[in-house]
Design an enzyme around this catalytic site. Structure first.
Site, short mmCIF file in Angstrom:
data_model
loop_
_atom_site.label_atom_id
_atom_site.label_comp_id
_atom_site.label_asym_id
_atom_site.label_seq_id
_atom_site.Cartn_x
_atom_site.Cartn_y
_atom_site.Cartn_z
N GLU A 113 0.84 -1.21 0.00
CA GLU A 113 0.00 0.00 0.00
C GLU A 113 0.87 1.25 0.00
O GLU A 113 1.71 1.44 0.89
CB GLU A 113 -0.92 0.00 1.23
CG GLU A 113 -1.87 1.19 1.24
CD GLU A 113 -2.87 1.15 2.40
OE1 GLU A 113 -3.18 0.06 2.90
OE2 GLU A 113 -3.33 2.24 2.78
N ASP A 132 4.07 -14.06 11.78
CA ASP A 132 2.74 -14.48 11.30
C ASP A 132 1.76 -13.32 11.46
O ASP A 132 1.22 -13.08 12.54
CB ASP A 132 2.31 -15.70 12.14
CG ASP A 132 0.97 -16.27 11.72
OD1 ASP A 132 0.23 -15.59 10.99
OD2 ASP A 132 0.68 -17.40 12.14
N LYS A 178 -7.20 -0.36 11.62
CA LYS A 178 -6.58 -0.82 10.36
C LYS A 178 -5.36 0.04 10.05
O LYS A 178 -4.33 -0.45 9.59
CB LYS A 178 -7.61 -0.76 9.22
CG LYS A 178 -7.15 -1.40 7.93
CD LYS A 178 -6.44 -0.46 6.99
CE LYS A 178 -6.07 -1.13 5.68
NZ LYS A 178 -5.25 -0.28 4.83
N HIS A 191 -2.25 10.56 -0.34
CA HIS A 191 -2.51 9.35 -1.12
C HIS A 191 -2.45 9.64 -2.61
O HIS A 191 -1.92 8.87 -3.39
CB HIS A 191 -3.90 8.80 -0.78
CG HIS A 191 -3.87 7.89 0.40
ND1 HIS A 191 -4.95 7.13 0.77
CD2 HIS A 191 -2.90 7.59 1.28
CE1 HIS A 191 -4.63 6.43 1.84
NE2 HIS A 191 -3.40 6.70 2.16
C1 MEV Z 1 -5.68 3.52 5.12
O1 MEV Z 1 -4.92 2.39 4.77
C2 MEV Z 1 -5.64 3.75 6.62
C3 MEV Z 1 -6.56 4.85 7.12
O2 MEV Z 1 -7.90 4.62 6.66
C4 MEV Z 1 -6.50 4.81 8.63
C5 MEV Z 1 -7.50 5.73 9.32
O3 MEV Z 1 -8.54 6.07 8.73
O4 MEV Z 1 -7.24 6.06 10.49
C6 MEV Z 1 -6.15 6.20 6.58
#
Ligand code: MEV
Length: 434
Positions: free
Chosen positions: A79, A287, A271, A384
């Site tokens: 990513e 892992d 995430k 991004h």
């Molecule tokens: C993207 O990989 C991760 C985010 O969505 C984390 C977040 O929203 O805190 C930018």
């Protein structure tokens, strides 16, 4: 059905696939071009039915100061923006006290499930004697681990009445020193399961005992690392964009509170932490499925899924803490046999498992900090889209000059595949006219 696929050579496997699914022969070239000239045998042995290798970018996030020690952290991740976000936060925090981390506990758990006519209180009464006998039965397996400071550290018996009144679990706690310990724990459990049956049947031959299964648990709420960032709010100026540092800290705090209370947001928030965590877990041959499963279960330990981070703003000081379960190893598994996993550990000066837990927590924290800082200021797309633009330009074989012009052109415009294509087409037409 393809019969005997696993018995075929790599080339035969590809031929079978091409024929059966009527695929173009160019596939063979692509697969073969991703084979490693010298180390293919090493990679093949990690899994089954290997026909090629799947590459991921392997990057470095430098300038991490963790408990006053400097690290350049290896990250394996596809990513875009993750390595850049980690590096940006690392650089910023290196000037503001660094990442403060500590390991709270390192205990892992294995579970033996069995059915029996024994009653819970009778099993509990026997438990101290059972524990001694079960430990003895795995002495040869634990001897080495004991020398490294590990071994079996506790046992609890529970009745699993939700399954059946005759269904029980023996929850066994382990310390596994610098190894993740999955094989060690599972081997001990299977041996102890057989011994448990023997002992209980010898005590009362009229009572039936049967092992259902034995396996380690990936829920590791007693294998925990904590990472804290703290600085005077005024120091957050570098991140606050158009806001004052106080406004920024307030917006950041609200984002964290939101992740604590809103499940949909909590999952995304966590995430973002796992972006950094998984990349280092993977790069060090650990892992990541186990770490992911454990982290999300821990996030729901109160019964409601929530953020893995906590925030405090007091006396103009910003303090941000991540608490994360992390069962991993720096010996055993892939750690010393995967050439790049071994290299990653060497880049980190061959850390112990507890030290690696702290490095990985810092990487997770760095990514989460950068993500929230962007979200509550300019938005996530700005960063991004810069990476997205560079990926699109790459697919159109843009020259260095075209890249520079495109980067300037898209500073204030929305990046999309078609917009970039159009921009390049008109650039190239203009150039032809010259
Ligand atoms: C993207 O990989 C991760 C985010 O969505 C984390 C977040 O929203 O805190 C930018």
């Amino acid at each position: 059905m393809i019969q005997g696929f696993s018995k075929l050579s790599q080339e035969e496997k590809i031929d079978v696939l091409l024929k059966k699914f009527n695929l173009p022969s160019s596939i063979k070239e692509v697969l073969n071009s991703h084979l490693h000239k010298e180390l293919q045998e090493v990679y093949n042995q990690f899994s089954e039915n290997t026909i090629s290798n799947f590459y991921l970018p392997y990057g470095i996030a430098p300038n991490f100061i963790i408990n006053e020690k400097e690290y350049a952290i290896p990250m394996a991740i596809e990513e875009s923006s993750v390595v850049a976000a980690a590096s940006k936060a690392a650089k910023f925090w290196s000037k503001h006290g660094g990442f403060r981390t500590h390991v709270i506990s390192t205990t892992k758990v294995g579970q033996l499930f069995f059915t029996t006519d024994w009653k819970l209180n009778a099993l509990q009464e026997c438990l101290p004697a059972l524990e001694i006998a079960l430990k003895e039965s795995v002495y040869d397996l634990t001897q080495n681990m004991s020398r490294r400071g590990g071994g079996i550290v506790g046992m609890v018996v529970n009745q699993e009445t939700d399954v059946d009144d005759r269904f029980f679990s023996l929850q066994i706690s382990f310390e596994t020193a610098d190894s993740m310990g999955a094989n060690f724990i599972n081997s001990c459990l299977e041996r102890m399961g057989a011994q448990l049956c023997t002992i209980l049947k010898a005590k009362d031959k009229n009572k039936q005992v049967e092992i259902t299964m034995a396996i380690l648990s990936n829920y590791t709420p007693d294998c925990i690392v904590e990472c804290t960032l703290s600085c005077p709010i005024d120091s957050l100026k570098a991140y606050s964009g158009d806001y004052s540092p106080q406004e920024f800290a307030h917006r950041f705090q609200q984002a964290v509170l939101l992740a604590q209370h809103n499940i949909s947001r909590a999952v995304t928030h966590n995430k973002g932490i796992m972006n950094g965590v998984d990349a280092v877990v993977l790069a060090t041959g650990n892992d990541y499925r186990a770490i992911e499963a454990g982290a999300h279960a821990y996030a729901a330990k109160s019964g409601k899924y929530s953020s893995l981070t906590q925030i405090k703003i007091e006396d103009e000081v910003f303090t941000y803490t991540l608490t994360l379960p992390m069962a991993l190893g720096t010996v055993g598994g892939l750690t010393k046999v995967h050439p790049l996993a071994k290299l990653s550990l060497a880049l980190l000066a061959n850390p112990s498992a507890p030290e690696l837990m702290q490095i990985i927590a810092a990487a997770g924290m760095a990514n989460n900090f950068s993500a929230l800082a962007a979200l509550v200021t300019s938005g996530i797309q700005k960063g991004h889209m810069k990476m997205h633009l560079s990926n699109i330009l790459f697919t159109f074989n843009a020259s260095d000059d075209e890249k520079e012009k495109a980067e300037n052109y898209f500073i204030s415009r929305t990046v999309s595949h078609s917009a970039v294509k159009q921009f390049l087409e008109s650039e190239r037409q203009e150039n032809q006219k010259k």
